[in-house]
Design a protein around this motif. Structure first.
Motif, short mmCIF file in Angstrom:
data_model
loop_
_atom_site.label_atom_id
_atom_site.label_comp_id
_atom_site.label_asym_id
_atom_site.label_seq_id
_atom_site.Cartn_x
_atom_site.Cartn_y
_atom_site.Cartn_z
N PRO A 16 -4.46 9.46 -8.11
CA PRO A 16 -5.50 9.12 -8.32
C PRO A 16 -7.92 9.74 -8.44
O PRO A 16 -8.14 9.04 -7.67
N GLN A 50 -12.93 -3.17 -3.19
CA GLN A 50 -11.76 -2.75 -2.32
C GLN A 50 -12.00 -1.77 -1.34
O GLN A 50 -11.60 -2.75 0.30
N GLU A 69 0.88 -1.28 -0.17
CA GLU A 69 -0.01 0.08 -0.17
C GLU A 69 1.05 1.58 0.11
O GLU A 69 0.01 1.68 -1.05
N LEU A 110 -8.40 5.61 -11.07
CA LEU A 110 -7.07 4.88 -11.29
C LEU A 110 -6.09 5.30 -11.77
O LEU A 110 -5.69 4.70 -13.55
N ILE A 126 -13.19 8.91 -7.17
CA ILE A 126 -11.72 8.28 -6.82
C ILE A 126 -11.79 8.43 -8.57
O ILE A 126 -12.20 7.98 -9.33
N VAL A 149 -12.26 10.55 -0.35
CA VAL A 149 -12.49 10.02 0.92
C VAL A 149 -11.73 10.44 1.80
O VAL A 149 -12.12 10.90 3.06
N THR A 172 1.23 4.16 -3.02
CA THR A 172 0.64 5.29 -3.49
C THR A 172 1.29 6.36 -3.47
O THR A 172 1.50 7.23 -3.76
N TRP A 226 -5.45 7.47 7.12
CA TRP A 226 -4.47 6.47 6.16
C TRP A 226 -4.92 4.94 5.98
O TRP A 226 -4.50 4.52 5.26
N GLU A 227 -5.69 4.61 6.69
CA GLU A 227 -6.11 3.35 5.52
C GLU A 227 -7.81 3.71 4.51
O GLU A 227 -7.08 3.41 3.58
N GLU A 228 -8.10 4.87 4.73
CA GLU A 228 -8.72 4.97 3.66
C GLU A 228 -7.55 5.85 2.31
O GLU A 228 -7.78 5.69 0.97
N PHE A 229 -6.51 6.36 2.66
CA PHE A 229 -5.69 7.04 1.88
C PHE A 229 -4.45 5.74 1.40
O PHE A 229 -4.09 5.91 -0.12
N PHE A 230 -3.93 4.83 2.41
CA PHE A 230 -3.35 3.62 1.36
C PHE A 230 -4.30 2.80 0.93
O PHE A 230 -3.85 1.62 0.41
N SER A 231 -4.91 1.78 2.18
CA SER A 231 -5.41 0.63 1.19
C SER A 231 -6.45 1.00 0.49
O SER A 231 -6.38 0.10 0.32
N ASN A 232 -7.09 1.36 0.62
CA ASN A 232 -8.57 2.14 -0.10
C ASN A 232 -8.19 2.89 -1.26
O ASN A 232 -8.78 3.61 -2.37
N ARG A 233 -6.40 3.40 -1.71
CA ARG A 233 -6.71 4.89 -2.46
C ARG A 233 -7.33 5.32 -2.64
O ARG A 233 -7.62 6.15 -4.16
N ASP A 234 -8.64 5.78 -1.98
CA ASP A 234 -9.36 6.64 -1.43
C ASP A 234 -8.64 8.51 -1.27
O ASP A 234 -9.16 8.90 -0.79
N TRP A 235 -8.21 8.89 -2.69
CA TRP A 235 -7.62 10.37 -1.72
C TRP A 235 -9.08 11.07 -1.87
O TRP A 235 -8.84 11.92 -0.55
#
Lengths: 361, 297
Positions: free
Chosen positions: B39, A347, A58, B35, B33, B265, A62, B254-263
């Motif tokens: 992103p 995801q 992850e 890809l 969001i 949200v 990023t 952190w999880e929104e940003f890194f795991s979901n890649r949902d900048w």
């Protein structure tokens, strides 16, 4: 005076620019190379190598999606590679600069094609499985001589986990590997992208959740080796490194790794060159250096992971090439599964479920 | 003119370091969001001219903020962060006030040394200091070894990876921010006031509550805000010292940003965090201003 300063500044900038061009910046997983190789690369090519490490896909992703990472070579796993290729993060390899491509092993390249058709953007560095590492003595003490150390039931059945909680259990903090493992255990498709199927993983984790000490993706190497924990769901080579460290420390800790019978995930770490790499030429030199049979063998001998390099196999030491935990037998290979990347909507479901599993909220 | 330039400097600072980044985050929170690199979409394309600009603004919406209301995770995380930050601030005050008081009472020639000792930890990296707490608090850590040795406990305490460790980490890290403003207020305190109170029959304890505490109020308030505000958005301390069940908004972000890649949200979560913080920041500003007015020109 002023012109002198200006020209001094200009030449400084020039020197900085040259230094930049002679540098290769590599971003790889932690504990994942024999560091002598890094020095050897610098000696052979005259390039300066900057080597940084990460411990989660992850974090790397990023950086890639933000752009301008400044790295020349990065090492995402297969599914992450595929998504980042779609996002336009990587450049196509110039195969004319990579004569050592001939060394690669078709068993691996065939499988990595599903992430990167034609293997146009990346080469395989290493691959492995996600399974279970145990402290044999402590687990047998808790569960008896016939403890199921080669089965997912060890960590997914509450009655086993209750007894193991005392000596400590770590799970990987990697939903994209833990959820497929749970789905596979209950007989669902591990690669399912259906939110209703994914939700079923919750019923596997929740009953064992109170007995899990920590979710973390790198601490378990030392924790296993020191005897702080007795079970870790982890990556093959990492567990074997723990085994090696315990043996070196001679502390009476015996570590074993198994890709469980019910099936385990097989993953591939792929070296690729970011689209905005400052030194793509140096990056190709690094890839070619890594694909050299002896260099690749040195790396595998050091970190206990299998690689995708056929020619390196004759240089591998006996306890790497002949260890079925590292190079599975052809029959065991049949038992391994691979996964594909989740679309953004799925995801979110997976991350949310993982947060719920971890925090109870 | 010179005066104007002097005033302009802090405003320019605020504009470049606060307002511009905030507008960027706000813009991303209104995006969708995607890809791609970066992103999210839309991105501003000035070459398309007026039409491009209109399309750009038309594509922005509040969807991500609506999304945050559909899942109780976010509210629970905000509330839990508020609770952890508030309790840590209280603990820091309880620990910090006596230290500041002691410093202010110390002989003049000691004070610079004591001040130095409070500031000294800043000379080491914050990250290393938090890491060393892992070594102290772990099951085989110094603290447990010490407690086992003294016989106070028979089993090692489970502190690391719990909320207790998070409180310890936050109080430790932000303690100097509590001590320094309180010390500054106490140092200015006129000792003649206390003598007068005692002459008039006040006990020392009553004099402390009636004179010392009210006169150090501005320092207490400043210290509390300086601890509360960074603690609310804290990520590093809960990530390293907290457990899997430590719920803080910094980790959710952190999880929104890194795991979901949902900048988008993740940005919406950050915008709301900022709005929660603006209330205490405005209160803090008011307090400062009132104090300046009270002190006169």
């Amino acid at each position: 005076m002023k012109t002198y300063l200006l020209s001094a500044a200009a030449s400084l900038a020039l020197v900085a620019g040259m230094a930049q061009a002679q540098e290769v910046r590599v971003y790889n997983w932690s504990d994942y190379i024999d560091e002598d190789l890094l020095m050897q690369f610098e000696e052979e090519t005259g390039l300066k190598l900057v080597y940084d490490v990460f411990d989660s896909n992850e974090v790397l992703e990023t950086k890639m999606l933000a752009g301008g990472s400044g790295y020349d070579v990065v090492v995402p796993s297969g599914t992450f590679l595929q998504r980042q290729i779609t996002a336009g993060a990587f450049q196509k390899l110039d195969k004319s600069k990579l004569p050592n491509l001939d060394n690669m092993w078709d068993v691996v390249t065939e499988r990595t094609e599903q992430y990167d058709p034609g293997n146009e953007h990346a080469i395989n560095y290493m691959w492995g499985t996600t399974g279970i590492g145990v402290n044999v003595g402590k687990v047998q003490e808790a569960l008896g001589e016939d403890a199921p150390i080669d089965s997912w039931s060890l960590v997914f059945e509450p009655e086993n986990m209750e007894k193991l909680a005392e000596c400590g259990v770590h799970f990987l903090d990697a939903p994209a590997e833990m959820i497929p493992a749970a789905l596979n255990y209950i007989g669902e498709d591990p690669d399912s992208h259906d939110p209703d199927v994914i939700a079923k993983a919750e019923d596997v984790f929740m009953p064992v959740r109170p007995h899990i000490q920590k979710f973390h993706s790198s601490e378990y190497i030392n924790a296993l080796a020191n005897g702080d924990i007795c079970v870790a769901v982890g990556w093959s080579g990492d567990v074997l490194q723990a085994r090696d460290r315990a043996a070196e420390a001679d502390n009476g800790v015996e570590i074993a790794y198994n890709a469980p019978n019910e099936g385990a995930q097989m993953w591939f770490d792929q070296m690729a060159i970011p689209v905005d790499a400052p030194n793509p030429d140096g990056a190709h030199k690094f890839l070619n250096f890594i694909m050299d049979a002896e260099n690749m063998a040195a790396a595998s001998n050091y970190v206990y992971y299998a690689n995708g390099n056929k020619a390196s196999q004759e240089h591998l030491v006996d306890d790497v090439i002949n260890d079925p935990a590292i190079y599975p037998t052809p029959a065991a290979l049949e038992n391994l599964f691979t996964t594909t990347p989740y679309p953004a909507r799925v995801q979110r479901v997976v991350t949310r479920l993982w947060t719920k599993i971890k925090s109870g909220t | 003119m010179r005066r104007f330039a002097l005033i302009a400097v802090p405003y320019l600072w605020l504009l470049v370091l606060f307002l511009v980044p905030f507008i960027i985050v706000l813009k991303i929170s209104l995006s969708d969001i995607a890809l791609a690199i970066p992103p999210y979409t839309p991105t501003l394309d000035l070459s398309a001219g007026w039409e491009g600009l209109r399309a750009f603004f038309a594509a922005l919406d509040l969807e991500n903020f609506w999304f945050l209301t559909t899942d109780d995770l976010y509210w629970k995380a905000y509330l839990s962060s508020l609770q952890i930050a508030a309790l840590s601030t209280l603990l820091a005050l309880l620990v910090g006030y006596p230290i500041a008081y002691g410093m202010a009472q110390a002989p003049d020639e000691w004070r610079p040394t004591l001040m130095m000792l409070v500031i000294l930890p800043f000379w080491t990296s914050f990250l290393i200091r938090v890491y060393s707490w892992m070594g102290i608090l772990s099951k085989e850590g110094f603290l447990n070894q010490f407690l086992l040795w003294t016989g106070l406990v028979s089993e090692p305490l489970e502190i690391l990876n719990t909320n207790t460790a998070v409180y310890i980490g936050i109080v430790y890290t932000y303690l100097p921010f509590m001590i320094l403003p309180i010390y500054a207020a106490l140092e200015k305190l006129d000792s003649a006031l206390l003598e007068a109170a005692e002459d008039l029959g006040c006990s020392r304890i009553t004099a402390f509550w009636l004179i010392t505490v009210p006169l150090s109020k501005s320092g207490i308030i400043a210290g509390c805000f300086l601890v509360f505000i960074p603690a609310l958005g804290e990520f590093v301390i809960p990530a390293l010292l907290g457990g899997s069940d430590t719920l803080m908004i910094g980790k959710v972000l952190w999880e929104e940003f890194f795991s979901n890649r949902d900048w988008p949200v993740a940005s919406a979560v950050a915008v709301i965090l900022l709005m929660i913080l603006i209330v205490p920041i405005i209160l803090f500003q008011r307090n400062e201003q009132k104090q300046r007015e009270a002190e006169g020109p």
